[in-house]
Scaffold this motif. Structure first.
Motif, short mmCIF file in Angstrom:
data_model
loop_
_atom_site.label_atom_id
_atom_site.label_comp_id
_atom_site.label_asym_id
_atom_site.label_seq_id
_atom_site.Cartn_x
_atom_site.Cartn_y
_atom_site.Cartn_z
N GLY A 290 1.63 -17.87 -2.50
CA GLY A 290 1.23 -16.72 -1.66
C GLY A 290 0.30 -15.84 -2.60
N LYS A 291 -0.44 -14.94 -1.61
CA LYS A 291 -1.16 -14.14 -2.07
C LYS A 291 -0.62 -12.55 -1.85
CE LYS A 291 -5.72 -16.22 -1.17
NZ LYS A 291 -7.01 -16.22 -0.47
N ALA A 292 -0.67 -11.83 -2.95
CA ALA A 292 -0.09 -10.35 -3.07
C ALA A 292 -1.30 -9.63 -3.48
CB ALA A 292 1.12 -10.39 -4.23
N TYR A 293 -1.34 -8.78 -2.45
CA TYR A 293 -2.51 -7.63 -2.77
C TYR A 293 -1.83 -6.35 -2.97
CZ TYR A 293 -5.35 -11.00 -0.48
OH TYR A 293 -6.27 -12.06 0.06
N CYS A 294 -2.46 -5.52 -3.84
CA CYS A 294 -1.97 -3.94 -4.06
C CYS A 294 -3.05 -3.09 -3.95
CB CYS A 294 -1.09 -4.11 -5.42
SG CYS A 294 -0.60 -2.46 -5.91
N CYS A 295 -2.74 -1.88 -3.39
CA CYS A 295 -3.88 -0.91 -3.01
C CYS A 295 -3.73 -0.05 -4.32
CB CYS A 295 -3.38 -0.24 -1.94
SG CYS A 295 -4.54 1.30 -1.66
N ARG A 296 -4.97 0.13 -4.90
CA ARG A 296 -5.27 1.08 -5.95
C ARG A 296 -4.98 2.24 -5.98
NH1 ARG A 296 -10.11 -2.66 -6.95
NH2 ARG A 296 -9.67 -3.96 -8.89
N PHE A 297 -5.36 2.87 -4.37
CA PHE A 297 -5.20 4.21 -4.32
C PHE A 297 -3.49 4.35 -4.36
CE2 PHE A 297 -4.60 7.65 -1.26
CZ PHE A 297 -5.09 8.67 -1.96
N GLY A 298 -2.79 3.45 -3.79
CA GLY A 298 -1.12 3.59 -3.72
C GLY A 298 -0.71 3.78 -5.14
N LEU A 299 -1.24 3.01 -5.94
CA LEU A 299 -0.99 2.96 -7.43
C LEU A 299 -1.01 4.60 -8.21
CD1 LEU A 299 -2.23 -0.21 -8.92
CD2 LEU A 299 0.14 0.02 -8.54
N SER A 300 -2.49 4.95 -7.57
CA SER A 300 -2.67 6.10 -8.21
C SER A 300 -2.22 7.31 -7.71
CB SER A 300 -4.37 6.28 -7.86
OG SER A 300 -4.42 6.87 -6.60
N LEU A 301 -1.54 7.30 -6.50
CA LEU A 301 -0.80 8.22 -5.85
C LEU A 301 0.50 8.46 -6.80
CD1 LEU A 301 -0.73 7.60 -2.12
CD2 LEU A 301 -1.83 9.46 -3.24
N HIS B 233 -9.23 -2.21 -2.97
CA HIS B 233 -9.72 -0.82 -2.45
C HIS B 233 -9.07 -0.38 -1.52
CE1 HIS B 233 -12.80 2.24 -1.44
NE2 HIS B 233 -13.30 2.16 -2.55
N PRO B 234 -8.78 1.06 -1.59
CA PRO B 234 -8.25 1.83 -0.48
C PRO B 234 -8.64 1.39 0.76
CG PRO B 234 -8.57 3.28 -2.10
CD PRO B 234 -9.39 2.17 -2.53
N LEU B 235 -10.02 1.14 1.11
CA LEU B 235 -10.50 0.76 2.51
C LEU B 235 -10.15 -0.57 2.91
CD1 LEU B 235 -14.30 2.66 2.11
CD2 LEU B 235 -11.96 3.37 3.31
N ASP B 236 -9.61 -1.55 1.92
CA ASP B 236 -9.32 -2.67 2.20
C ASP B 236 -8.17 -2.93 3.23
OD1 ASP B 236 -11.41 -4.34 1.01
OD2 ASP B 236 -10.27 -4.02 -0.85
N VAL B 237 -7.16 -1.80 3.29
CA VAL B 237 -5.81 -1.84 4.11
C VAL B 237 -6.04 -2.23 5.41
CG1 VAL B 237 -3.85 -0.68 4.81
CG2 VAL B 237 -4.75 -0.53 2.54
N GLN B 238 -7.23 -1.80 6.19
CA GLN B 238 -7.64 -1.66 7.24
C GLN B 238 -8.47 -2.72 7.57
OE1 GLN B 238 -10.65 0.93 9.23
NE2 GLN B 238 -9.15 0.92 11.03
N ASP B 239 -9.45 -3.36 6.68
CA ASP B 239 -10.04 -4.66 7.09
C ASP B 239 -9.23 -5.72 6.51
OD1 ASP B 239 -12.54 -3.52 7.50
OD2 ASP B 239 -13.05 -2.69 5.53
N TYR C 82 0.88 -1.17 0.00
CA TYR C 82 -0.01 0.25 -0.06
C TYR C 82 0.81 1.18 0.01
CZ TYR C 82 1.01 0.64 4.94
OH TYR C 82 1.43 0.80 6.17
N GLY C 83 0.35 2.54 -0.15
CA GLY C 83 1.06 3.62 -0.57
C GLY C 83 2.17 3.44 -1.19
N PRO C 84 3.20 4.05 -1.17
CA PRO C 84 4.29 3.89 -2.18
C PRO C 84 4.55 2.41 -2.28
CG PRO C 84 5.11 4.78 -0.24
CD PRO C 84 3.61 4.88 0.07
N GLY C 85 4.45 1.46 -1.44
CA GLY C 85 4.88 -0.01 -1.59
C GLY C 85 4.04 -0.42 -2.65
N SER C 86 3.30 0.15 -3.29
CA SER C 86 2.38 -0.20 -4.49
C SER C 86 3.46 -0.48 -5.63
CB SER C 86 1.31 0.64 -4.74
OG SER C 86 0.24 0.50 -3.58
N LEU C 87 4.21 0.48 -5.55
CA LEU C 87 5.07 0.44 -6.77
C LEU C 87 5.85 -0.79 -6.77
CD1 LEU C 87 6.41 4.21 -6.10
CD2 LEU C 87 4.69 3.30 -7.82
N ASN C 88 6.33 -1.55 -5.87
CA ASN C 88 7.02 -2.84 -5.77
C ASN C 88 6.33 -4.11 -6.76
OD1 ASN C 88 9.23 -2.77 -3.78
ND2 ASN C 88 7.37 -1.86 -2.58
#
Length: 184
Positions: A133-144, A160-166, A94-100
């Motif tokens: 393994g499962k890898a998730y990536c925040c769409r908002f992190g990408l958009s930033l 979705h951005p709200l998925d980070v907390q959930d 998430y956030g800048p980590g999405s670039l990975n």
């Protein structure tokens, strides 16, 4: 000067001319002090080599930029090790980590490494996914950062951005071991 096929470049590398003081400094301590392959660290493993018990999970959050430190790469390595120990394992970028998660890394074209190790994260993430393994990536992190969802490494799940907390709540309720990495 124009070189022809007959012109040979010297195979001996050029060396800088050193002053007497530079020579003295260079040779004060012999190098290498130990030959390659010398052990300078002990090998005792202090903790048991734990394996997953039935139903155990391991969850990693990554908020670190690819190649700005080892944080992101080490997190993927740790998650891969947990997966190999039998844990249900997921990584959430998430956030800048999405670039990975971008498959479009490379220069001068995608997939080409401009420097050794440029694709370490890409390759390890592909291995992690291929091994289950499962890898998730925040769409908002990408958009930033103007990154496109279609540029994700195959198998990375956009969220979705709200998925980070959930996602954190989900894995905490499962009793997962949670590793959160963060880089500024």
């Amino acid at each position: 000067m124009r070189h022809t096929k007959e012109t040979r470049v010297s195979e001996t590398p050029a060396t800088a001319e050193l002053t007497d003081v530079e020579q003295k400094s260079l040779h004060e301590i012999p190098h290498p002090s130990l030959p390659e392959g010398s052990s300078i660290y002990g090998s005792t493993k202090v903790f048991p080599d734990y394996r997953a018990e039935n139903g155990e999970s391991y969850f990693t959050l990554v908020h670190g930029i690819a190649h700005e430190s080892s944080v992101s790469f080490v997190a993927v390595l740790q998650a891969t090790r947990a997966l190999r120990k039998g844990f249900e394992t997921a990584i959430y970028f998430y956030g800048p980590g999405s670039l990975n998660c971008l498959a479009t890394r490379g220069f001068p074209t995608t997939g080409n490494s401009a420097f050794p190790g440029e694709h370490n994260i890409n390759n390890q993430l592909k291995t992690f996914i291929a091994e289950g393994g499962k890898a998730y990536c925040c769409r908002f992190g990408l958009s930033l950062h103007g990154a496109r969802e279609e540029d994700l490494i195959e198998g990375v799940i956009p969220t979705h951005p709200l998925d980070v907390q959930d996602a954190l709540i989900h894995y905490a309720r499962k009793g997962a071991i949670i590793n959160s990495t963060y880089q500024l």
